[in-house]
Motif scaffolding. Structure first.
Motif, PDB file in Angstrom:
ATOM      1  N   LEU B  22       0.813  -1.214   0.000  1.00  0.00           N
ATOM      2  CA  LEU B  22       0.000   0.000   0.000  1.00  0.00           C
ATOM      3  C   LEU B  22       0.846   1.263   0.000  1.00  0.00           C
ATOM      4  N   LEU B  23       2.077   1.163   0.510  1.00  0.00           N
ATOM      5  CA  LEU B  23       2.839   2.392   0.713  1.00  0.00           C
ATOM      6  C   LEU B  23       3.968   2.607  -0.292  1.00  0.00           C
ATOM      7  N   VAL B  26       4.499   3.096  -6.706  1.00  0.00           N
ATOM      8  CA  VAL B  26       4.233   2.278  -7.885  1.00  0.00           C
ATOM      9  C   VAL B  26       4.284   3.177  -9.112  1.00  0.00           C
ATOM     10  N   PRO B  27       4.576   2.592 -10.297  1.00  0.00           N
ATOM     11  CA  PRO B  27       4.608   3.423 -11.504  1.00  0.00           C
ATOM     12  C   PRO B  27       3.231   4.025 -11.794  1.00  0.00           C
ATOM     13  N   GLU B  28       3.239   5.260 -12.333  1.00  0.00           N
ATOM     14  CA  GLU B  28       1.971   5.916 -12.631  1.00  0.00           C
ATOM     15  C   GLU B  28       1.542   5.535 -14.037  1.00  0.00           C
ATOM     16  N   LEU B  29       0.485   4.759 -14.147  1.00  0.00           N
ATOM     17  CA  LEU B  29       0.020   4.287 -15.442  1.00  0.00           C
ATOM     18  C   LEU B  29      -1.427   4.705 -15.648  1.00  0.00           C
ATOM     19  N   HIS B  33      -4.016   3.335 -12.538  1.00  0.00           N
ATOM     20  CA  HIS B  33      -3.833   4.196 -11.373  1.00  0.00           C
ATOM     21  C   HIS B  33      -3.363   3.379 -10.174  1.00  0.00           C
ATOM     22  N   GLU B  34      -3.971   3.621  -8.996  1.00  0.00           N
ATOM     23  CA  GLU B  34      -3.532   2.907  -7.792  1.00  0.00           C
ATOM     24  C   GLU B  34      -3.953   1.439  -7.803  1.00  0.00           C
ATOM     25  N   ARG B  37      -1.838  -1.869  -7.527  1.00  0.00           N
ATOM     26  CA  ARG B  37      -1.442  -2.545  -6.286  1.00  0.00           C
ATOM     27  C   ARG B  37      -2.175  -3.872  -6.098  1.00  0.00           C
TER      28      ARG B  37
END
Lengths: 60, 221
Positions: B22-23, B26-29, B33-34, B37
């Motif tokens: 969660l923390l 991560v790459p921004e795609l 998005h989030e 995860r």
């Protein structure tokens, strides 16, 4: 052809800034989710260990 | 306690992935998005399922060699555990698909073959319950299991690669290539896979031990 280029440029411009949970993180509340999920998982593991222990008793 | 080290290892690994998943950056795609995860939680379910199914075939083959009833019991309980992980994998994938691909069940070859392989293992359970005589049941279901496992591998890893699929790594390029998975994500993803595999094996052994006690009780009665 040129208009297509303009349109695709517009699409790219929109995709330039990808929305992530920046706000969630900046307000610090992602840690609430981390806490909840940690609690859930820890309880799950503790539960598994107690089942394991009880089984061991029955096996004897 | 010394025999439990791998259970503690599994707990620590998955606990780390819950927090790190969660923390850690991560790459921004786009689109993902989030939700990228979810990779740490959805994909390990499938890895865990495949490993317990693999344990199941190994013990089915062992049963055919030895005729030891306990080997048959390990094979059944492995399949029972694998089915649970398969359903969790399907359900979590449906939620993820709903928000990224626009529908909980897009007509993706990997989804359909995952469903078919789950049905195949449900058929294993049905087959078992339809045979009264114990040795016959063990033998026939062991043979079925030996056919089911390679079919599952083909359904999940070969057929989706031959056509276009929404899943990464299908329809051409192989998954988990150097350019597919971000370096940061590997530090969480691999521990997650290992942790969940260990947990699935742990649940399987608990089920097996309960089954052993039940079996003993049935023979006494």
């Amino acid at each position: 052809m040129f208009s297509f280029f303009i349109i695709s440029l517009g699409v790219f411009a929109q995709e330039g800034k990808i929305e992530m949970a920046d706000e969630l993180r900046s307000s610090g509340k992602i840690y609430v989710v981390v806490a909840v999920m940690t609690l859930l998982f820890v309880s799950f593991i503790v539960y598994l260990f107690t089942i394991d222990k009880r089984l061991k008793k029955i096996e004897k | 306690m010394y025999k439990n080290w791998w259970k503690i290892l599994a707990s620590i690994l998955v606990l780390y992935t819950v927090i790190g998943g969660l923390l850690i950056q991560v790459p921004e795609l786009p689109i993902l998005h989030e939700s990228i995860r979810n990779l740490y939680f959805h994909v390990p379910m499938w890895f865990a399922m495949i490993v317990v199914y693999l344990v199941s075939v190994i013990y089915s083959i062992k049963y055919l060699n030895s005729g030891n009833e306990n080997h048959d019991l390990i094979a059944v309980e492995s399949v029972n555990t694998g089915i649970v992980f398969g359903f969790i994998g399907l359900a979590s994938g449906m939620i993820w698909a709903n928000y990224t691909w626009g529908s909980p069940w897009p007509n993706d070859p990997k989804l359909n073959s995952a469903a078919i392989s789950t049905l195949m293992y449900l058929a294993y359970i049905v087959l078992r319950s339809s045979i009264e005589e114990e040795q016959k049941r063990a033998k026939i279901s062991a043979i079925y299991n030996i056919f089911a496992f390679p079919a599952m591998v083909v359904l999940l890893f070969i057929l989706p690669r031959l056509t276009d699929s929404l899943h990464p790594g299908n329809g051409g390029n192989p998954g988990f290539g150097t350019y597919d998975l971000d370096r940061n994500m590997r530090f969480v993803f691999y521990p997650a896979v290992l942790g969940w595999i260990l947990i699935s094996v742990w649940i399987m052994t608990i089920r097996y031990r309960i089954r052993l006690i039940e079996n003993k009780q049935n023979q006494i009665d």
